[in-house]
Design a protein around this motif. Structure first.
Motif: not given
Length: 330
Positions: A165-170, A175-177, A307-312, A314-316
């Protein structure tokens, strides 16, 4: 338009398998919408007022051969009937979908969000995003909060569904959570690889999630447990021998708890919950100075993982995701 043409293009509501939506069939409505086998008779002016896509659609003159039902233009939508019902109720009944923190359910939020995103209803999209964002906060304090709406939580499906869903609606800040929550589900690898409820992650998200899980359960988990042995001697310790022995035993227990067996939930081996509130009882014989220092170091390590969760995955960065969130909700 001649009478023969009218008969040819008139669709009957008694057509086999078609049902009228309860509470969404208005006798004086000027537009009939069909989603799957469900029919909705609503006010075209209301749709045009709130939904940009419908506004553009309804400003086009109706051709002579257009399909009609009970004298109204018939529009067939490729959308889910349940989503369409939630969306129309949110437009027509103000109390049906109130702003956060009013109670709601995940199916309502997801349905309204998908439809309002697709048909460009900005107010409803923001409202739905606010509800979803409250369930998936972007801060560690938010993660640790346990006061979320139980009705919403109880209706939440697999976290894979939330990721899609998060991908569908940008709504990329979700996403990290959501990825982390997906990683701690039972049979997480199976769900990530094969999908759930008829849905499947993209190839890129599969790779990102699997790689992220491996990082979380190894490197990140070790970093969170470092407070049990680093620094080896805490300045100001009042009982060095006792504290050293207690910390060593606690470390052994904590490391032993990381053993994985098929079918168990991964929460106990992932970093944010690998050391829980009750685990501090293992260190109760340590001096106050050591306890205080270890609590600070433990929380710093958890914050570093967050703090590193998005990068873990592969996100911004959180900063960029927070910017997206603020822009979407403003």
């Amino acid at each position: 338009m001649d009478s023969e043409s009218m008969v040819t293009n008139e669709t009957s509501t008694s057509q086999s398998g078609l049902v009228r939506a309860e509470g969404l069939w208005f006798a004086d409505g000027g537009l009939v919408i069909q989603a799957e086998t469900t029919l909705f008779r609503v006010y075209r002016e209301l749709l045009a007022l709130h939904a940009v896509v419908f506004r553009d659609m309804l400003t086009i003159p109706t051709p002579d051969d257009a399909e009609v039902m009970e004298g109204c233009p018939l529009v067939r939508l490729p959308d889910n009937a349940e989503d369409t019902a939630y969306f129309l109720k949110a437009l027509l009944y103000p109390q049906f979908f109130e702003p956060f923190p009013a109670p709601t359910t995940y199916p309502i939020v997801a349905g309204v969000l998908r439809m309002s995103h697709k048909y460009d209803v900005e107010a409803l999209r923001k409202r739905a995003l606010a509800h979803l964002s409250a369930l998936f906060p972007t801060t560690l304090d938010g993660w640790d909060d346990v006061s979320l709406d139980p009705t919403f939580c109880d209706t939440l499906p697999s976290y894979l569904v939330v990721v899609i869903l998060a991908r569908q609606v940008d709504a990329l800040w979700i996403l990290p959570h959501a990825f982390y929550c997906l990683s701690r589900e039972e049979d997480a690898d199976k769900i990530i690889i094969h999908g759930d409820q008829g849905l499947e992650l993209s190839a890129a998200d599969k790779l990102a999630c699997l790689s992220g899980v491996r990082t979380l359960e190894t490197t990140s988990a070790s970093e969170v447990l470092e407070f049990l042995y680093d620094p080896r001697h805490i300045p100001g310790c009042q009982t060095p021998a006792v504290c050293a022995e207690v910390r060593a035993k606690a470390r052994f227990i904590a490391e032993d708890s990381r053993r994985y067996f098929r079918g168990n939930a991964l929460d106990d081996v992932l970093p944010l919950n690998i050391w829980r509130h009750d685990d501090w009882s293992l260190l109760e014989l340590c001096c106050r100075t050591c306890i205080a220092e270890m609590k600070v170091n433990h929380q710093k390590a958890r914050q570093s993982v967050w703090d590193e969760l998005p990068q873990i995955f592969g996100l911004s960065s959180w900063a960029e995701l927070e910017r997206m969130k603020a822009e979407a909700l403003q």
